[in-house]
Design a protein around this motif. Structure first.
Motif, PDB file in Angstrom:
ATOM      1  N   ILE A  64      15.264 -47.875  17.239  1.00 21.54           N
ATOM      2  CA  ILE A  64      15.561 -47.633  15.832  1.00 21.54           C
ATOM      3  C   ILE A  64      16.771 -46.709  15.778  1.00 21.54           C
ATOM      4  O   ILE A  64      16.741 -45.615  16.342  1.00 21.54           O
ATOM      5  CB  ILE A  64      14.366 -46.976  15.137  1.00 21.54           C
ATOM      6  N   PRO A  65      17.854 -47.149  15.134  1.00 23.49           N
ATOM      7  CA  PRO A  65      19.072 -46.334  15.194  1.00 23.49           C
ATOM      8  C   PRO A  65      18.985 -45.074  14.343  1.00 23.49           C
ATOM      9  O   PRO A  65      18.216 -44.999  13.395  1.00 23.49           O
ATOM     10  CB  PRO A  65      20.136 -47.284  14.633  1.00 23.49           C
ATOM     11  N   LYS A  66      19.771 -44.087  14.710  1.00 23.29           N
ATOM     12  CA  LYS A  66      19.950 -42.886  13.897  1.00 23.29           C
ATOM     13  C   LYS A  66      20.828 -43.248  12.698  1.00 23.29           C
ATOM     14  O   LYS A  66      21.675 -44.131  12.787  1.00 23.29           O
ATOM     15  CB  LYS A  66      20.647 -41.791  14.713  1.00 23.29           C
ATOM     16  N   LEU A  67      20.647 -42.535  11.600  1.00 25.28           N
ATOM     17  CA  LEU A  67      21.422 -42.837  10.393  1.00 25.28           C
ATOM     18  C   LEU A  67      22.915 -42.618  10.606  1.00 25.28           C
ATOM     19  O   LEU A  67      23.315 -41.627  11.208  1.00 25.28           O
ATOM     20  CB  LEU A  67      20.990 -41.923   9.243  1.00 25.28           C
TER      21      LEU A  67
END
Ligand code: SF4
Ligand code: SF4
Lengths: 254, 504
Positions: free
Chosen positions: B15-18
């Motif tokens: 899940i990517p960082k914003l």
């Protein structure tokens, strides 16, 4: 009776009225708003009974949330289940001892579950609060009101838990206050800072319920993606305004 | 190859960082007056548009229960935040479903809720996530509501079933109503009204194409398989996406349907009036336009006097056909009550297989090792067959009946959890190439895993948009465009033609 007692009598009537009327109006609004199209999230039940089961799984087990995120599910479910236990435990203040339900409510298992449930509630709330602060995605979507809501409920749970674990309030007098509210025979409120805080916060929660995201509770039951039967080919679904379009067109053609 | 950075595929998706604002620059071309007017929308941004936005929002929340309930019910739990392929592919926080909804919800809160009005009066609308409508916000709507393919993945995971697609559709309808439409969708809907299909193929062109296909199949197989058009009194009306008439690999699917009809001895026809299964009226959230497109199928069915309606391979088209057609263009009481209306071509083929009407030489597909991409609208907004989940089982059963080698992609990327191709919901246009490529990342990762571990060579789909999207974007990730095939292409390749003449 002190002015404070009168104030709380008034506050609880007002909060109850706002809560009941506000939520009823919302439910009416949801019920009256048409759902013009069939949009259940599939695979969906093909019968009404199936929908009842789907809804029950959502309400009791939070099944969609379980699929989604185990941490949010653990904390969220723990919190809500503890809320239920606390609610049951509190019934003993509102039900007199000659009621047939009394043995059920006043049984030591139920009371203990309610008491220790408070700890589970605090744990669940802490977890949810932690996610809001530490998970960047959840932090991004949180408004101040989202934190305040958790803090409010946390404060209610803490003051409540303190009264059962640390200092005890005069529950006989409290019960006569509550029964007095119910039977319009007003009685004084115990003069206890913790209790007064606890009750004031509960009243606040009731007041904001119908204008806040707490509407998720009635909202779930009206969510078309969850409450619709998957049978569009078998049974024609049409909204009043959709029918009006059909009728107007038929009339124009004739 | 691209003027943007193509994401790297990961072995184990994370899940990517914003990355705030990562896709803020992405917006499709705005529709011109000539494409707005035929749909009943103003040609350009109207005067006093803020008021009109509020009015339309008020109108929609009174007509759509989903819209009203979903605007109220979200608790910002965050469960949906990592479920959208566009967020996973772009890291832009506004592509998290709840954040996308909030672009609209904050206006609703400010204008229509007591809490929002209260805090707005105090000058602190942000306390409860409320806001007023501004031009900047309208631009953000235009950008991010065209980064949603209305795939409903988020609605599976939301504890209240909140479907961001419903909010996106409403937002697009509101924008259209104040004169800000999307060129791609609106131009196409106009073509359907004028000509009968999304591609604007007139009847003579269709006749030409179909004759060409008849010759091609005759040459290939030596059998005269017919591709009938506008035949009155046929039993079955086939409504198929117009891409099936010439795009690759779509047309191989059409050849497959024709061979199946031939083998079952069916009397069937297509219609030039309803030569489009797709219906972009749904993408722009317009009941009226979606209804108008759908009515063409009713008109064609009456005109040709058919008894059944069968839909070709197309995802959103099947959603509208299965879930909405009865509402929008029914009742269908003049058709044969022994068959559901409409049916999917996979249901038709599956039934024929079950009845032993089709013979296959599966070895014809042995050079392929298949996987299957569940199209989002088929998976989460429709059904096939009598049982829930038939939309997953029936296409797989058809594939397995004609292919020896089949492997599914990882469980969390198929079935109800399937990832959209990245090109649905009116995004299948060149001016949105970047979001399309990035949105395909989760699917590309899942595909890569079965390619590497199970030796999968091809991915089959039952959606015209998925097929077009994948042939275009998968090459960015190192696949080749011919790795995408139609399900009925596999059927057509393996089927043994036993009847020499379809007219017998
Ligand atoms: S509907 Fe699909 S594209 Fe739109 S926000 Fe939800 S997951 Fe993303
Ligand atoms: S999962 Fe549903 S309730 Fe939770 S943040 Fe997303 S839309 Fe809101």
């Amino acid at each position: 009776m002190t002015a404070l007692s009168y104030f709380f009598v008034f506050l609880f009537y007002a909060a109850t009225a706002v809560f009941v009327i506000g939520v009823a109006r919302k439910i009416m609004q949801y019920a009256r708003t048409p759902a013009p199209l069939k949009i259940p999230t599939t695979p969906a039940p093909v019968t009404q009974t199936g929908v009842v089961f789907r809804m029950a799984r959502e309400v009791v087990l939070f099944s969609s949330l379980f699929k989604s995120n185990k941490w949010t599910w653990v904390f969220g479910w723990m919190f809500h289940f503890a809320l239920l236990l606390a609610f049951v435990r509190h019934l003993r203040y509102a039900i007199s001892s000659d009621n047939i339900l009394w043995p059920l409510i006043n049984n030591s298992l139920v009371l203990a579950a309610g008491q220790y449930g408070a700890l589970a509630m605090l744990l669940g709330l802490t977890g949810l609060f932690g996610r809001r602060i530490f998970v960047d995605r959840v932090r991004y979507i949180s408004a101040p009101s989202d934190y305040l809501m958790l803090i409010l409920i946390f404060a209610i749970a803490t003051t409540g838990a303190m009264m059962s674990f640390v200092t005890h309030t005069d529950i006989v007098q409290l019960k006569s206050f509550v029964l007095g509210l119910i039977w319009f025979n007003w009685q004084p409120l115990p003069n206890d800072g913790l209790l007064i805080t606890h009750l004031a916060l509960v009243a606040l929660l009731m007041l904001i319920f119908p204008i806040s995201k707490l509407l998720h509770a009635p909202g779930l039951f009206f969510s078309p993606t969850r409450n619709q039967v998957d049978n569009p080919r078998e049974k024609r679904h049409i909204s009043p305004w959709g029918q009006a379009i059909d009728d107007a067109e038929a009339k124009a053609k004739a | 190859m691209a003027d943007f950075e193509v994401p790297e595929l990961q072995e184990i998706p994370v899940i990517p960082k914003l990355k705030e604002g990562a896709m803020a620059h992405s917006s499709p071309f705005i529709s011109k007056e000539q494409f707005q007017i035929p749909l009943g929308y103003p040609g350009e941004l109207v005067e006093n548009w803020e008021e009109k936005v509020y009015e339309k929002m008020d109108d929609l929340r009174k007509r759509y229960r989903s819209f009203q309930v979903y605007l109220d019910a979200c608790v910002k739990c965050g469960a949906c935040t990592d479920k959208c392929h566009y967020y996973l592919g772009t890291s832009d926080p506004k592509n998290m479903p709840v954040a996308r909804q909030d672009l609209l919800r904050k206006v609703y809160r400010g204008k229509f809720t007591a809490a929002g009005k209260f805090w707005t009066k105090l000058g602190m609308p942000w306390m409860v996530g409320a806001a007023e409508m501004t031009k900047e916000l309208l631009d953000e709507w235009y950008s991010y509501f065209h980064q949603c393919s209305q795939c409903r993945r988020c609605s599976v995971y939301c504890p209240y079933g909140i479907d961001t697609a419903e909010i996106s559709m409403a937002a697009r309808e509101i924008m259209d109503s104040v004169g800000v439409g999307q060129k791609y969708c609106n131009e196409i809907i106009g073509k359907v009204f004028k000509i009968g299909n999304n591609l604007g193929l007139p009847q003579p062109a269709l006749v030409d194409t179909l004759e060409g296909l008849e010759e091609e199949v005759q040459e290939d197989t030596g059998v005269a398989v017919k591709f009938p058009l506008d035949v009155k009194g046929a039993d079955i009306l086939l409504v198929t996406p117009s891409a099936d008439f010439f795009a690759e690999p779509h047309v191989d699917g059409l050849i497959g349907y024709a061979k199946v009809f031939h083998e079952t001895g069916a009397s069937w026809t297509m219609s030039s009036h309803a030569s489009e299964a797709g219906n972009f009226g749904m993408f722009i959230g317009s009941y009226e336009n979606m209804r108008r497109v759908s009515r063409r199928i009713r008109e064609a069915a009456i005109e040709l006097g058919v008894k059944r309606i069968v839909f070709g391979e197309c995802g959103h088209a099947w959603r509208i056909a299965y879930s909405f057609l009865n509402t929008l263009a029914g009742p269908w009481d003049f058709l044969d009550p022994n068959y559901p209306v409409p049916q999917h071509i996979c249901e038709y083929t599956y039934d024929a297989i079950q009845a032993g009407k089709l013979k296959f030489d599966k070895s014809q597909n042995d050079w392929r090792t298949m996987t299957f991409h569940d199209s989002c609208n088929v998976a989460r907004a429709s059904r096939m067959g009598p049982k829930p989940g038939g939309q997953f089982e029936i296409p797989r059963a058809v594939i397995k009946a004609v292919c020896n080698n089949f492997h599914d992609m990882p469980a969390e990327t198929i079935g109800e959890a399937t990832f959209c191709c990245g090109g649905g919901g009116g995004l299948l246009t060149d001016d949105l190439m970047e979001i399309r490529v990035k949105g395909a990342k989760p699917r590309a990762e899942a595909l890569k895993s079965v390619v590497e571990e199970q030796g999968v060579t091809h991915m089959a789909a039952i959606c015209a948009i998925c097929k077009s999207q994948f042939t275009k974007v998968l090459p960015y990730y190192g696949f080749t465009m011919d790795q995408i095939v139609s399900v009925h292409q596999l059927v057509g390749d393996a089927i043994v033609l036993t009847k020499s003449d379809s007219d017998e």
